[in-house]
Design a protein around this motif. Sequence first.
Motif, PDB file in Angstrom:
ATOM      1  N   GLU A  25       0.802  -1.211   0.000  1.00  0.00           N
ATOM      2  CA  GLU A  25       0.000   0.000   0.000  1.00  0.00           C
ATOM      3  C   GLU A  25       0.839   1.269   0.000  1.00  0.00           C
ATOM      4  O   GLU A  25       0.447   2.294  -0.530  1.00  0.00           O
ATOM      5  CB  GLU A  25      -0.927   0.009   1.214  1.00  0.00           C
ATOM      6  N   ASP A  42       1.914   2.905   2.779  1.00  0.00           N
ATOM      7  CA  ASP A  42       1.537   3.805   3.866  1.00  0.00           C
ATOM      8  C   ASP A  42       2.749   4.551   4.398  1.00  0.00           C
ATOM      9  O   ASP A  42       3.841   4.022   4.440  1.00  0.00           O
ATOM     10  CB  ASP A  42       0.943   3.003   5.043  1.00  0.00           C
ATOM     11  N   PHE A  63      -6.762   9.245   7.354  1.00  0.00           N
ATOM     12  CA  PHE A  63      -6.707   8.669   6.011  1.00  0.00           C
ATOM     13  C   PHE A  63      -5.978   9.578   5.030  1.00  0.00           C
ATOM     14  O   PHE A  63      -5.438   9.114   4.038  1.00  0.00           O
ATOM     15  CB  PHE A  63      -8.122   8.375   5.498  1.00  0.00           C
ATOM     16  N   GLY A  77      -2.399   8.532   5.753  1.00  0.00           N
ATOM     17  CA  GLY A  77      -2.146   7.100   5.912  1.00  0.00           C
ATOM     18  C   GLY A  77      -1.539   6.766   7.256  1.00  0.00           C
ATOM     19  O   GLY A  77      -0.838   5.772   7.398  1.00  0.00           O
ATOM     20  N   CYS A  95      -4.129  -2.248   6.100  1.00  0.00           N
ATOM     21  CA  CYS A  95      -4.497  -1.696   4.791  1.00  0.00           C
ATOM     22  C   CYS A  95      -5.554  -0.611   4.961  1.00  0.00           C
ATOM     23  O   CYS A  95      -6.742  -0.893   4.989  1.00  0.00           O
ATOM     24  CB  CYS A  95      -5.007  -2.795   3.876  1.00  0.00           C
ATOM     25  N   LYS A  96      -5.116   0.611   5.069  1.00  0.00           N
ATOM     26  CA  LYS A  96      -6.037   1.708   5.381  1.00  0.00           C
ATOM     27  C   LYS A  96      -7.017   1.987   4.242  1.00  0.00           C
ATOM     28  O   LYS A  96      -8.144   2.432   4.480  1.00  0.00           O
ATOM     29  CB  LYS A  96      -5.257   2.953   5.787  1.00  0.00           C
ATOM     30  N   ASP A  97      -6.612   1.726   3.012  1.00  0.00           N
ATOM     31  CA  ASP A  97      -7.555   1.902   1.897  1.00  0.00           C
ATOM     32  C   ASP A  97      -8.727   0.940   2.050  1.00  0.00           C
ATOM     33  O   ASP A  97      -9.884   1.315   1.825  1.00  0.00           O
ATOM     34  CB  ASP A  97      -6.856   1.666   0.554  1.00  0.00           C
ATOM     35  N   ASP A  98      -8.442  -0.302   2.437  1.00  0.00           N
ATOM     36  CA  ASP A  98      -9.504  -1.288   2.646  1.00  0.00           C
ATOM     37  C   ASP A  98     -10.370  -0.902   3.842  1.00  0.00           C
ATOM     38  O   ASP A  98     -11.584  -1.087   3.828  1.00  0.00           O
ATOM     39  CB  ASP A  98      -8.906  -2.683   2.862  1.00  0.00           C
ATOM     40  N   LYS A 108     -10.972   2.120   4.857  1.00  0.00           N
ATOM     41  CA  LYS A 108     -11.819   3.237   4.424  1.00  0.00           C
ATOM     42  C   LYS A 108     -13.038   2.732   3.650  1.00  0.00           C
ATOM     43  O   LYS A 108     -14.161   3.208   3.858  1.00  0.00           O
ATOM     44  CB  LYS A 108     -10.998   4.195   3.559  1.00  0.00           C
ATOM     45  N   ASP A 113     -11.437  13.869   1.249  1.00  0.00           N
ATOM     46  CA  ASP A 113     -10.533  13.269   0.276  1.00  0.00           C
ATOM     47  C   ASP A 113     -10.560  13.979  -1.077  1.00  0.00           C
ATOM     48  O   ASP A 113     -10.111  13.437  -2.076  1.00  0.00           O
ATOM     49  CB  ASP A 113     -10.807  11.770   0.116  1.00  0.00           C
TER      50      ASP A 113
END
Length: 199
Positions: A107, A109, A140, A143, A158-161, A163, A176
Amino acid sequence: MKRILFLIIILGLISCNKNKDSEGNVEVDQIIDYSDNIDFELEQIDKVEIFSYPDRLSWDTLRHREEIIRNNKIDFDTSMINEKITLLKKPKIKELFDLIKNHCKNEGDIAPYSSCYMPRNLILFYNNKNKIIAHIEVCFTCGTSSSSNNLKENWDYCKDDLKVFLKKEGIKYFVDTEELEKKEILFLDSLKAKKKIVD
């Protein structure tokens, strides 16, 4: 100059090279499970509360990252909370727990102690006695995140997941886009004008 260009090309080729098995098929990177770094079990979680609010460090000028939970309560101005959702169903709690126990290798981050920290989301984990047993506050935008001591080593999830999960569960407040960022700044400036935020 040619030597530098050659090195850049070589490094680019190396970074694009995927791991392949004996038959030449591209292998998918394995998920790294960091359950051992979490000092509580999934079974101990009875409910989860998830909150959103404007960039906390813009209005909560008295507290630092680790001082937001005291005496089993949120220790900042809760009137600033925009949204709150509660997860009670075990499959949803497990889905969230799985997201934070698995590290995300690809990712990219930023390290957890980056100078950028504009937290807008808080996750509280409760046991069956309604006691907060862990918490994570997430930025977010950068990250980055901050969490209770029993999750300290577990920042690279996995911060995207995460979110995507929060959006799916009903959290809508995310800054964002540039437009949303301007809107938040105007709101925070209006609070300063009303003396709600002390510089």
